[in-house]
Design an enzyme around this catalytic site. Structure first.
Site, PDB file in Angstrom:
ATOM      1  N   ASP A 399       0.812  -1.468  -0.384  1.00 23.77           N
ATOM      2  CA  ASP A 399      -0.002  -0.016   0.371  1.00 23.77           C
ATOM      3  C   ASP A 399       1.076   1.460  -0.056  1.00 23.77           C
ATOM      4  OD1 ASP A 399      -2.685   0.764   0.408  1.00 23.77           O
ATOM      5  OD2 ASP A 399      -1.711   2.036   2.138  1.00 23.77           O
ATOM      6  N   GLU A 428       1.170  -0.387  -4.930  1.00 25.41           N
ATOM      7  CA  GLU A 428      -0.146   0.289  -5.448  1.00 25.41           C
ATOM      8  C   GLU A 428       0.473   2.277  -4.947  1.00 25.41           C
ATOM      9  OE1 GLU A 428      -1.757   1.834  -2.349  1.00 25.41           O
ATOM     10  OE2 GLU A 428      -3.763   2.539  -2.893  1.00 25.41           O
TER      11      GLU A 428
END
Lengths: 683, 683
Positions: A399, A428
Site C-alpha cells: 500500500d 500500489e
C-alpha cells in the site's frame, strides 16, 4: 554553509583515463578491443532488468578494435550464486553491433556481461583466403599459422593436441588448404588462448521471477463481506467457501485487504465519516489496536490456523493468497507505545498523524523514515514480511510504497528476495511517473498504473507504447485494474454494461497482469460518492453482503477472459504488442481500437478489436500485416468469445461492434495448418 | 579452456543493493532523495563530454523523494584541480526533471554532479500556506517552524543568527505571517543544514577546450611545393612567404603533412608507382631514414630553427601550425634497428610490413601494439608529441589513429592534455562510425567525417541531425573537408565551379570546424587517377609548383566564407542548426537545401540557401519560423556574399539560384533594430 558528509559512489565510474602504471598492473595496455553500450542496461547498470524464468534475455553491444582484425565476442552469463560464467558466441549484426541471448533457468538473480578479444586464428584464416585468391606466395603466412596452431596444441588435451599437431605439420609443409579445414577452425576456437581479452566494464543483473510474477490475474475481495447470510462479519472460513467462485472466474491470485486488528481511535464510519458508530467495523487500512498490529489477525476474521487453512485451500483451487502490506499505524497500534521513536513527535507532545494539508488523516500515524532508529524500524518492517512468508504467503500488494523511503524498499525487497526469490511485490503507487518507475527499478515486481485514467484510443495507444517499447519495458511490470476499492472512474458512472466489458477486456489483453475488485465489478456497481472518483457505501468502511447470482452480472465474461489468457501464450507477455489501423471513411477510427499480441515465433497470434464507444454501434476496416505474419491473401480468424469464424484478407476487413450486444472481438488468427480443423479453445 | 585474467571494473556500478551495515556506515538509510538520469552523460559517465571554455553546460536530472516534501536540488561543478564545489540551484521543469547550467571558465577539465535533499523549511512553509488558507489552527505548526529557524540560527554568523532568532520569537508568539517573509526563506536556504542530502552516484567530467578547438578553419599545403620558382624543393622559409596568402584566405590553422626524413627503401614514385626514380622525393608519410625519424626534420625543408621561425611567423599572421603525426615507420627508420621489439617479426626473420590483404605496403612498418614492451613504445610515442610541443606546436592532425590501439590514445591524449590542456587533436579516421565515435570519446578533439560522401540534400540533412542532435554532439567535434590529398570524390570530376563553391560553403557553414587542401582546391583541380577517388599527379608523391594568381581561382570566395564565419557567432558552433523547408510546386525541393544557425539568444541569425544541382538553375520557396524568431510579418535578409537585401515575409520566400553565377546565398536575417542601418559586414 553547512557541510554534508561525502556520499560514497555507488560503485560508479569516474570519467578519467587510467595511468600507465594502473594499466600495466592489470595488463590492460595490450587489450585492443573496446566493448561498449551493452543493452539492456538500466541507468548504467545501477538496477537489474526483469525477466521471467525461461524467458530469453537478448543482449547486444558495440565491440570493435583498431585495424581490421576479426573479433570474437561472447555473452557471459551465470546464476548469481554460481561463480563460473557460461557463455554463448555473439553474432555480428553489422556496424560493430553484436547480439546473443541467454535464458535464465533459475528463479533468483542472474548476471551477464560481454567478453571480446582479437580472434588471431580467424584473422589469419581470413587474410590467408584473400592472399590465396590473389595467388600470392603464402609460405611465410603458413608458418605464422603453424605457430598459432602449435600454441593452441599446448592447451589442448592429448587427442585434440595430436590432431592440431597434424595440422601444424601440414601448414609447415606449405599446404595452404589445411588452413581452411573446418575442424581446425573449431579446435582453434576451443584451444587458442584468448590473448588480451576485454570484459565489459560492468556485470549487469537480471531479476529472474517465477511465471506468476510475469503473468497473473488478481481478484480482490473483502473477507468481512463474504458471509453467506446478511449482517454477519465474514471470516476466513467464509472466504474458503468463496474460493470455487474465484477459481471459476479463472483468477490466479486472491488478494485480501489488510487482515489485522483495526484501530478504534478516530475510527472512520460509513462513507468515510469522521465519526463511527460503535458497531461500525472501520477501515482495514487503519492497522493496529490493543489486539495487536501487523503480525496479528482481526479476531472477527478468525485465527492464524484459519488463515493457514485458507492459504492451503486456495492452493487447492490454483489460487495464491496475496496480503496487503500497509506500513502505517492506527493511534492504538502497539508500536505507538512500544516505539514512539519511530513516529514524528510534535512540539505539543502529540504524534504527527498523516496529512496532505489541508487534509488530515487523524486515524493514521505514518512512520518517520528519518528516525534515528531507522535501522530498528527497517528490521521490524522487514520482519512483518518474514512473519507472513512463514505463514505461506509469497505475494504482497504494498500500500502506498511511494510515501515510504525508497532506499528502505530497495534494501527490504533485496533482502527478502535473496532468501525467497519466489516473492511477488505489487506496488500500489498511484503517483508521478518517475516515482512509480523508481519503485519498479529498485525491486517491485509489478505496479498499478495509469490505465484507469487512459480512456481514449490515443491515450491507450501512447501509454502502451511507453510501457512496452520504451525503457520501462525492462523493469516495470504493469498490472491493469479497471477498478479498485479506491477508484471508480467516471466512464463507469453511466452504468453501461459495455464499459464493464471493454475495460475488463482491455486490462486482461493489453498487459499480462491484470486484476479487478469484486464482486463490485462483475455486478456492475457504478454509483460514486458525489464529486469523488470512489464507490458510494464503500466496503472500506462497512460490511456488504453479495448475491453472486445477481441477474445481469458479467461473471461469465470475466471467466472467458481468463480462460482465453490461459490458453494463449501471446497474452501472457507484454512483448509482441502491435496496434493496427482501423479505417472509417478513409480516416483512422477514433472509437475502434485494434491490437495484436504474438509469441516471438508467431505460433500464437491474438487480435483484439474493441469499440470504445459505450453507446453507439461502430464500424471500421481493420488492416493487418498479413504478409509479414506469413498469412495468405485470405485466412481465417476465430472469435474466441463465441467461436465464430470469419474469412479475412490481406486488405481491409470489415468489423461492426455494437455496445448493446458485444462491443469487442478477441480473435485467434489462424495459420494455414490450423484452418483445417476446429481449434476449439473458444468459450 | 584457457583462463583469462580477471579484468578490473572500470569503476562501474554492479547492480545490487547495499547491505544494512553498508548503508549504516555511510548514513545512507535516511537519505530519502533519489537522483537519477543526469544528462549529459556519455556511456554511464565513462567518458567526458566536450565544451569550449565559456560555453554553457546545461545539466538536467531526475530527482524525487517519497511523499510530497519539497526538494532542493543543486548542480555542483568545479575545475578538476579545485577541491571545493561551486553550486547553482536547479529549476524544476515539471515531471520530477530538474535543470541548471554552469559555464567552465578554465581550459582543462571540469567536473559536475547533482546534490539534492528534502528542503525542510520550504516544505513547512508550503504546508503552512495551505493550512492558513484553510483557516486551520496552526499554533503547533508555528512551533515546528520555530524549531527549524532555531536550528538554522545555530549555523549562522552573529548578524544573521540574530535576525533568525527574531523570526523564531515571532513564530513562537503565534505570528503565522512571519513564516512567509522572503528574508526568512533566504536565510533558511543559506543556513538550515541540508540533512540527509543525496549526491548523484557519479561525478561527470567535461573536457574544456580553448575556442580554436571548437571553431577552426584549416588549410593544408605541402611545404615542398611552396618554392617561388619551379623545380626547387620548397622550404620552411618558402612557407613563411606563403603565410600572407593563407592568412588572407582567413584560415586559423596551417596544417603541414609530415616534415620528417622520408624513407628510401621501397620509396614510392610519381602516382604511387612502386619504384621511384632516384630524384623522386617519396611520400612524406613514409617516415624515417638515416637522417632521423619522427623527431627530425627533412633536411630539404630546413632546420629546427627554420621551423621555429615558421611557427613564430605564422602566429604573427594569426595562424597556428599543425603537424601531422603518423605513427608508422619506413624500413630505414632508426626505430627499426633500435627497437625491433616494437615491430612484428615474421618467421622468416623479416619485419611485418603494412598490409590489407591482398594489398601490400612494403614501404611502411606498423608498430605492434601487442609488443611485450608496450609501455616503452607508448612512452616513446608520447615523447614525439612532447618534442613538437616543446617546439611550439599545439595542434596535431593524427594520421589513421584507428589502426593504433585505442587504449594507447586514451592514455596518451589524457597525459598530454593534463599538462597542456590547450592541445588540439584532429583524428584522421575515415572508418566505421563506432570506431570514429570511440576515438572522439576517448579524447580526440576533432575528427574528419563522412561529409565528403554526403552529397544529396537527404544525406546532408540526416548526417547533420545525427551529429548535432544525437549522442555524438556531446563528444564528437566534426571537421568538414571538401577535399584532402587522399580524397577527390566524384562530384568534382566534372570540374564545375559551382560544385567547388557549394561544397566549400556547406563545409564552412554546416559545422564550426572546416578545412581544405590547397592550392589544389581554390584552383579547381579535379582530375582523378582513373578508377580511384584520388587526385592524379598527387603531391603526396611529387613536388608541384603553384601559380596562386591562376585565373578563375576561387580564393576570393574562400576568403569570403572565412570572413563571414568570423563575423557571425552563429556559425562558430554546431548548436542551433535547423533545416528549413523549401517548396517547389508543392513538393519539397530535392535540390535546394536551406538551413539556419542561430546563437542561443537569437541575436545572430544566419540562413544558408544552396542549390545542390551543379548544372541547372533551381527555384523554390523558403519557409522560415519567423514568428518563433520574433520577426514581423515582413523583415529583411541580407546576402553576406554581395550585400544585397531582400524583404522577406512570414510566408513563402522565393529564391532562384543559378550554378552558372552564384549557386548559394548566405543571408544575415535582420532583426528590426538592425534593419534601419547598413550592417556592412558583407564581403
Amino acid at each position: 554553509m553547512p557541510a554534508e558528509a561525502k556520499v560514497p559512489h555507488e560503485g560508479a565510474p569516474v570519467a578519467q583515463a587510467a595511468t600507465l602504471n594502473g594499466l600495466a598492473a592489470h595488463g590492460e595496455g595490450r587489450r585492443r578491443v573496446i566493448v561498449e553500450r551493452v543493452a539492456p542496461e538500466v541507468d548504467g547498470g545501477r538496477f537489474p532488468i526483469k525477466r521471467g524464468v525461461g524467458e530469453a534475455v537478448v543482449v547486444s553491444c558495440d565491440a570493435f578494435a583498431d585495424g581490421h582484425d576479426v573479433l570474437a565476442v561472447v555473452l557471459r552469463f551465470r546464476d548469481a550464486a554460481e561463480s563460473a560464467w557460461r557463455e554463448v558466441p555473439m553474432r555480428h549484426l553489422g556496424n560493430d553491433r553484436w547480439q546473443a541471448s541467454f535464458t535464465p533457468e533459475q528463479v533468483g538473480r542472474s548476471c551477464y556481461t560481454v567478453l571480446a578479444w582479437v580472434d588471431r586464428f580467424a584473422t589469419w584464416e581470413h587474410q590467408l583466403h584473400k592472399r590465396v585468391e590473389a595467388s600470392q606466395d603464402v609460405r611465410v603466412e603458413l608458418l605464422i599459422g603453424a605457430d598459432l596452431v602449435a600454441e593452441a596444441a599446448e592447451h589442448a588435451p592429448l587427442v585434440d593436441a595430436t590432431t592440431l599437431r597434424g595440422f601444424e605439420q601440414s601448414l609447415r609443409a606449405g599446404d595452404a588448404k589445411a588452413g581452411f579445414v573446418p575442424e581446425l577452425a573449431q579446435l582453434m576456437a576451443t584451444y587458442l588462448p584468448r590473448r588480451y581479452a576485454t570484459t565489459y566494464a560492468r556485470e549487469l543483473a537480471v531479476t529472474v521471477d517465477r511465471p506468476l510474477a510475469r503473468c497473473s490475474a488478481w481478484y480482490e475481495l473483502f473477507p468481512r463481506s463474504t458471509a453467506t447470510e446478511p449482517g454477519r462479519h465474514g471470516t476466513f472460513r467464509d472466504v474458503i467457501a468463496r474460493l470455487p467462485y474465484v477459481a471459476e472466474l479463472g483468477f490466479d491470485i486472491l488478494y485480501l485487504p489488510p487482515i489485522h486488528p483495526i484501530g478504534r481511535t478516530f475510527r472512520k464510519g460509513k462513507n468515510n465519516s469522521v465519526t463511527a458508530e460503535p458497531a461500525e467495523p472501520g477501515s482495514p487500512w487503519a492497522i493496529g489496536a490493543a489486539e495487536g498490529g501487523h503480525k496479528s489477525i482481526l479476531p472477527e476474521l478468525g485465527t492464524l490456523e484459519d488463515f493457514h487453512a485458507l492459504v492451503q485451500a486456495a492452493k487447492q483451487h490454483g489460487l495464491e493468497v496475496a496480503l496487503d502490506i500497509a506500513f502505517q499505524c492506527a493511534p492504538d497500534h502497539p508500536y505507538v507505545t512500544e516505539h514512539p521513536e519511530w513516529f514524528r513527535a510534535r512540539p505539543d507532545g502529540t504524534i504527527q498523524y498523516a496529512e496532505n494539508p489541508p487534509k488530515k488523516y487523524q486515524d493514521i500515524y505514518p512512520f518517520d523514515f528519518e528516525t534515528s532508529d531507522w535501522q530498528g524500524l527497517w528490521q521490524e518492517l522487514k520482519s512483518i514480511f518474514d512473519f507472513w512468508i512463514a505463514q505461506g504467503v509469497t505475494v504482497f500488494r504494498v500500500d502506498n510504497p511511494h510515501t515510504k523511503s525508497l532506499r528502505f524498499w530497495e534494501w527490504c525487497i533485496d533482502e527478502l528476495k535473496r532468501e525467497h526469490p519466489e516473492l511477488i511485490f505489487l506496488s500500489e503507487a498511484f503517483t508521478r511517473p518517475k516515482l512509480m518507475y523508481g519503485l519498479a527499478k529498485l525491486g517491485f515486481t509489478q505496479s498499478y498504473t495509469y490505465f484507469t485514467w487512459r480512456i481514449s484510443k490515443w491515450e491507450l495507444t501512447e501509454y502502451m507504447l511507453e510501457l512496452t517499447q520504451g525503457e520501462p519495458r525492462e523493469f516495470f511490470g504493469p498490472n491493469f485494474w479497471p477498478n479498485t476499492p479506491d477508484i471508480l472512474t467516471p466512464q463507469f458512472y453511466g452504468g453501461q454494461r459495455s464499459v464493464f466489458l471493454t475495460r475488463a477486456a482491455l486490462a486482461a489483453t493489453l498487459t499480462a497482469n491484470w486484476g479487478m475488485y469484486g464482486p463490485v465489478y462483475e455486478q456492475l456497481l457504478h454509483t460514486p460518492v458525489p464529486g469523488r472518483e470512489e464507490y458510494i457505501d464503500n466496503e472500506k468502511y462497512e460490511i456488504h453482503h453479495w448475491d453472486l447470482k445477481q441477474p445481469g452480472n458479467i461473471s461469465w465474461f470475466i471467466a472467458a477472459l481468463n480462460r482465453i489468457r490461459r490458453a494463449n501464450p501471446a497474452l501472457q507477455s507484454n512483448a509482441g504488442l502491435r496496434f493496427h489501423r482501423v479505417d472509417l471513411d478513409f480516416h483512422e477510427s477514433e472509437q475502434i481500437i485494434a491490437y495484436s499480441k504474438a509469441t516471438p515465433d508467431l505460433s500464437n497470434l491474438i487480435l483484439v478489436v474493441i469499440n470504445l464507444d459505450p453507446d453507439k454501434l461502430q464500424r471500421g476496416w481493420v488492416q493487418l500485416p498479413a504478409e509479414e505474419w506469413g498469412l495468405g491473401a485470405s485466412y481465417e480468424v476465430q472469435d474466441l468469445l463465441n467461436g465464430v469464424r470469419y474469412t479475412w484478407t490481406s486488405g481491409f476487413n470489415y468489423v461492426e461492434l455494437d455496445p448493446a450486444t458485444m462491443p469487442l472481438h478477441i480473435f485467434h488468427v489462424l495459420r494455414e495448418e490450423e484452418m483445417t480443423h476446429d481449434v476449439g479453445d473458444y468459450v
